[in-house]
Structure formats: structure tokens, C-alpha cells
Design a protein around this motif. Structure first.
Motif, PDB file in Angstrom:
ATOM      1  N   LYS A 114       0.828  -1.206   0.000  1.00  0.00           N
ATOM      2  CA  LYS A 114       0.000   0.000   0.000  1.00  0.00           C
ATOM      3  C   LYS A 114       0.866   1.262   0.000  1.00  0.00           C
ATOM      4  O   LYS A 114       0.506   2.270  -0.636  1.00  0.00           O
ATOM      5  CB  LYS A 114      -0.932  -0.010   1.214  1.00  0.00           C
ATOM      6  CG  LYS A 114      -2.009  -1.078   1.159  1.00  0.00           C
ATOM      7  CD  LYS A 114      -2.997  -0.947   2.308  1.00  0.00           C
ATOM      8  CE  LYS A 114      -3.852   0.285   2.144  1.00  0.00           C
ATOM      9  NZ  LYS A 114      -4.921   0.364   3.174  1.00  0.00           N
ATOM     10  N   ALA A 115       1.989   1.204   0.691  1.00  0.00           N
ATOM     11  CA  ALA A 115       2.887   2.360   0.689  1.00  0.00           C
ATOM     12  C   ALA A 115       3.444   2.617  -0.710  1.00  0.00           C
ATOM     13  O   ALA A 115       3.572   3.770  -1.140  1.00  0.00           O
ATOM     14  CB  ALA A 115       4.020   2.140   1.681  1.00  0.00           C
ATOM     15  N   PRO A 159       5.981   0.695   6.105  1.00  0.00           N
ATOM     16  CA  PRO A 159       5.629   1.674   5.062  1.00  0.00           C
ATOM     17  C   PRO A 159       6.480   2.942   5.108  1.00  0.00           C
ATOM     18  O   PRO A 159       6.893   3.447   4.055  1.00  0.00           O
ATOM     19  CB  PRO A 159       4.154   1.980   5.373  1.00  0.00           C
ATOM     20  CG  PRO A 159       3.653   0.758   6.055  1.00  0.00           C
ATOM     21  CD  PRO A 159       4.798   0.284   6.887  1.00  0.00           C
ATOM     22  N   ASP A 170      -3.565   5.039  -1.405  1.00  0.00           N
ATOM     23  CA  ASP A 170      -3.330   3.610  -1.162  1.00  0.00           C
ATOM     24  C   ASP A 170      -4.615   2.795  -1.255  1.00  0.00           C
ATOM     25  O   ASP A 170      -4.649   1.642  -0.824  1.00  0.00           O
ATOM     26  CB  ASP A 170      -2.653   3.403   0.197  1.00  0.00           C
ATOM     27  CG  ASP A 170      -3.551   3.772   1.374  1.00  0.00           C
ATOM     28  OD1 ASP A 170      -4.685   4.252   1.148  1.00  0.00           O
ATOM     29  OD2 ASP A 170      -3.122   3.575   2.529  1.00  0.00           O
ATOM     30  N   ALA A 229       0.692   4.154  -2.758  1.00  0.00           N
ATOM     31  CA  ALA A 229       0.491   5.558  -2.394  1.00  0.00           C
ATOM     32  C   ALA A 229       1.591   6.435  -2.980  1.00  0.00           C
ATOM     33  O   ALA A 229       1.337   7.564  -3.428  1.00  0.00           O
ATOM     34  CB  ALA A 229       0.445   5.698  -0.878  1.00  0.00           C
TER      35      ALA A 229
END
Length: 374
Positions: free
Chosen positions: A182-183, A339, A192, A186
Motif C-alpha cells: 500500500k505504501a 511503510p 493507497d 500511495a
């Protein structure tokens, strides 16, 4: 107590068999994968079927910690190269994650389905005990939670067990990978949100499956593959995933490629076929060569260095050895920093026009040298 740092060969004999442990560091040093490893051991017990390599890369930060892989390598050299590369990755992983451990890894040359017997594991436990605290181990490909429990009953230097340990580390590895993925998303897209994002997952073992569960819950569209076709079919039913053949996953049209099986899948041969924006998965040694990260960068593909994104399992089992014992909440707080660590690496790499794994390796080396300097 038995010490093996000085003897070049150790033989431990009982009524049924002889376990021989040899220092093969000079042999390992002839290979390209060798990186000033401190010590490489080979354990052999013909009667009980054990052929195991324990590779200790660097212990400046602390004792070596890394899983044990059970895999039927076609040649001894292939197994040795695997152990050398994996142990080096563990050194970097501990350094990046601020864990007080060095890098180690073990490879048992065997088919986990047909050759991994109690007798073999018993011989391996004797080898671990003989190494006298130089190396702590746990699960990896081919070594299950039950196997770790079996070993732990026979030697104290085993982590990630149900008996006195933190249990199966795979869900924690998967969660850290999920957060890291997700990082990366993003950083690339400014959001994200996973709804509708296509993720191609290679490998549906315990970590890959747990990652799929988290991705599915957040609305990702999954494309999956596994050498076990039944696992892929199960993922179709559980997640509404699209199953493809093992040879098709690398060219599947997706947003993110998540390698969660064995290493070496991202190479100069496969990178041209990738049809994704991001490579972010749980497998160790995803790159066939360190230099392959530059090829990803030149294609505009963001790479989350494997030993950064998949550090959750190490953080969790390593926390068992902390003063005062295992604290799951404290371990998970460390996992949740993955992250931020990745984002810092992405930013530095972009600012300097460098591959992300070059930046990650530099950070790891800086921390090791700072510790060496005292």
C-alpha cells in the motif's frame, strides 16, 4: 557444552548414525554469491538423510537469525548459492528493521513432501545445537510450524514455534508486505486505496495466501498462480481471483506484481515482459541479480526491496529473543513502520536517480558499520 567455532570438522556419533559438520567457508568463497560471509557450515548424516547448509553472513549486529528452507536443489552448488544469497539478505533485513541480529540462513537439500522425515529433522536439530548459539532459525519454504515445534523440543535456538514462541510468523510477514504494498501504491499514485487495483500474486503458500486475504478484503482484483494448481483453484473460489499458469503470471496485465514464491524471478529476461507499475511481494531474493533493479527503474517500475517489505516475520520472531520476552503489541508496532521505511527509500532513490535496492543496501551498510565502530 560443545563448541564448533574452532574445529574445521566435527563428528557426533550415536548408535545409529554419524552427524558430520564441516566448515565449507573456503569452498563458498569461490562463488560469486559469496560476500565475505563469516562462516558456512555443511552438516551431513547419511543414515538419517541430512544434507544441510547453514550460512552465517554477518553478526556485527548480533547472532545470526534466519529461516530454514527445505528444497530439493538439483546440485550442491545451487543450494550453497541459495544459502549465501539468503543469509546476506537477512543481514540487510535486520539492519533496515533495526533488529539486533545478524544474517543467517539454512538450506536442507531434500524434497519436503517425500524426504523430510523425523530422523532427518532430528539430525538437523543436533546440528543446530552443535552450532552453540551462532544461529537461530525458524520456518521457511518447506519447513512448517509443526517442524519448528519438533526442532524446538530438541534445541533452544528455534523461533516462531507454538511451544514457548510467537507461533506462525507467516501472517505477520504477509501483513507487513500488505502495508508495504500500500505504501508503494500511495507513492506511485498518491492514494493507497486498493479497490479495483489488480495485483498479480505469484505463489499461494502460507504468506502468499495470507496476503491475498488482506488484499481481497480491501477490494483488490487478484490474479494468482501456484505450482500447485489446486491452490490456484481454491483462490478462485475464495477471492474471485483469476488463475493463470505459472508461465503467464510475469506478463499478466496488472497494476502490481507480488512475487511470493521462490527468488530470482525478476531478471533481465523477465523484466521486459512485466506489465505492471510496481513490484512488491514477500519472496526473498526476488531479483536474479542486484543490478536488475536498475532495469526496473529504467522501465518506470517501482520496486519495493524484498528484505524491507518482507521483514515482518523476522521482526516478529526476533522479538521472542528481546529482554523480557515476546510482546506482540511491541512487535506489531515495529512491523507498522515498514511503510515509512519504504517511503523514505523511494524518496531517496528518486532524488538521486538511483535504484531503490541500491539505496536500501546503503542504509543497511551504514547501520552495520556504525555498530562496528561502536
Amino acid at each position: 557444552m560443545l563448541h564448533v567455532r574452532e574445529p574445521r570438522t566435527l563428528k557426533k556419533q550415536n548408535a545409529e548414525s554419524t552427524l558430520e559438520i564441516s566448515d565449507i567457508t573456503p569452498e563458498a568463497a569461490r562463488l560469486e554469491a559469496y560476500d565475505d560471509h563469516e562462516r558456512v557450515w555443511f552438516g551431513r548424516d547419511d543414515e538419517r538423510g541430512l544434507k544441510a547448509i547453514v550460512s552465517i553472513h554477518n553478526t556485527v549486529l548480533g547472532p545470526a537469525l534466519g529461516g530454514t528452507r527445505v528444497w530439493p536443489h538439483e546440485t550442491f552448488e545451487a543450494a550453497l548459492i541459495d544459502a549465501l544469497r539468503l543469509s546476506r539478505g537477512m543481514t540487510y533485513k535486520s539492519a533496515i528493521a533495526h533488529m539486533p541480529f545478524g544474517g543467517g540462513k539454512a538450506v536442507i537439500i531434500a524434497d519436503s513432501k517425500t524426504q523430510k522425515t523425523p530422523a532427518l529433522l532430528e539430525a538437523y536439530a543436533e546440528m543446530l545445537a552443535a552450532l552453540d548459539g551462532q544461529y537461530y532459525t525458524g520456518e521457511d519454504v518447506g519447513l512448517t510450524l509443526a517442524d519448528a515445534d519438533f526442532l524446538r523440543e530438541r534445541t533452544p535456538n528455534v523461533t516462531g514455534t507454538t511451544k514457548g514462541g510467537s507461533g506462525n510468523p507467516s501472517p505477520v510477514t504477509a501483513h507487513g508486505c500488505f502495508l508495504g504494498l500500500k505504501a508503494a501504491l500511495a507513492y506511485r499514485r498518491g492514494t493507497d486505496t486498493l479497490t479495483g487495483v489488480r495485483v498479480a500474486v505469484q505463489g499461494l503458500g502460507s504468506v502468499g495466501w495470507a496476503l491475498c486475504e488482506e488484499l481481497h478484503r480491501e477490494g483488490a482484483q487478484l490474479i494468482v498462480t501456484d505450482i500447485d494448481a489446486a491452490a490456484a483453484e481454491k483462490a478462485k473460489a475464495a477471492f474471485g481471483a483469476t488463475a493463470v499458469g505459472p508461465d503467464e503470471i510475469l506478463s499478466a496485465k496488472a497494476d502490481i506484481f507480488a512475487p511470493c514464491a521462490l527468488g530470482g524471478v525478476v531478471s533481465r529476461e523477465t523484466i521486459p515482459a512485466l506489465n505492471v507499475e510496481i513490484v512488491a511481494g514477500s519472496a526473498n531474493n526476488q531479483l536474479a541479480r542486484h543490478e536488475d533493479a536498475r532495469l526496473l527503474m529504467e522501465r518506470g517500475i517501482l520496486y519495493a526491496p524484498d528484505y524491507v517489505i518482507n521483514a515482518g516475520g523476522l521482526i516478529n520472531v526476533g522479538s521472542e529473543l528481546a529482554p523480557g520476552g515476546y510482546d506482540r503489541a511491541a512487535a506489531m508496532r515495529k512491523v507498522e513502520k515498514i511503510p515509512a521505511t519504504l517511503t523514505d527509500i523511494f524518496q531517496r532513490a528518486e532524488a538521486r536517480n538511483r535504484p531503490t535496492n541500491d539505496v536500501a543496501a546503503e542504509i543497511a551498510h551504514e547501520r552495520i558499520e556504525a555498530a562496528r565502530a561502536g
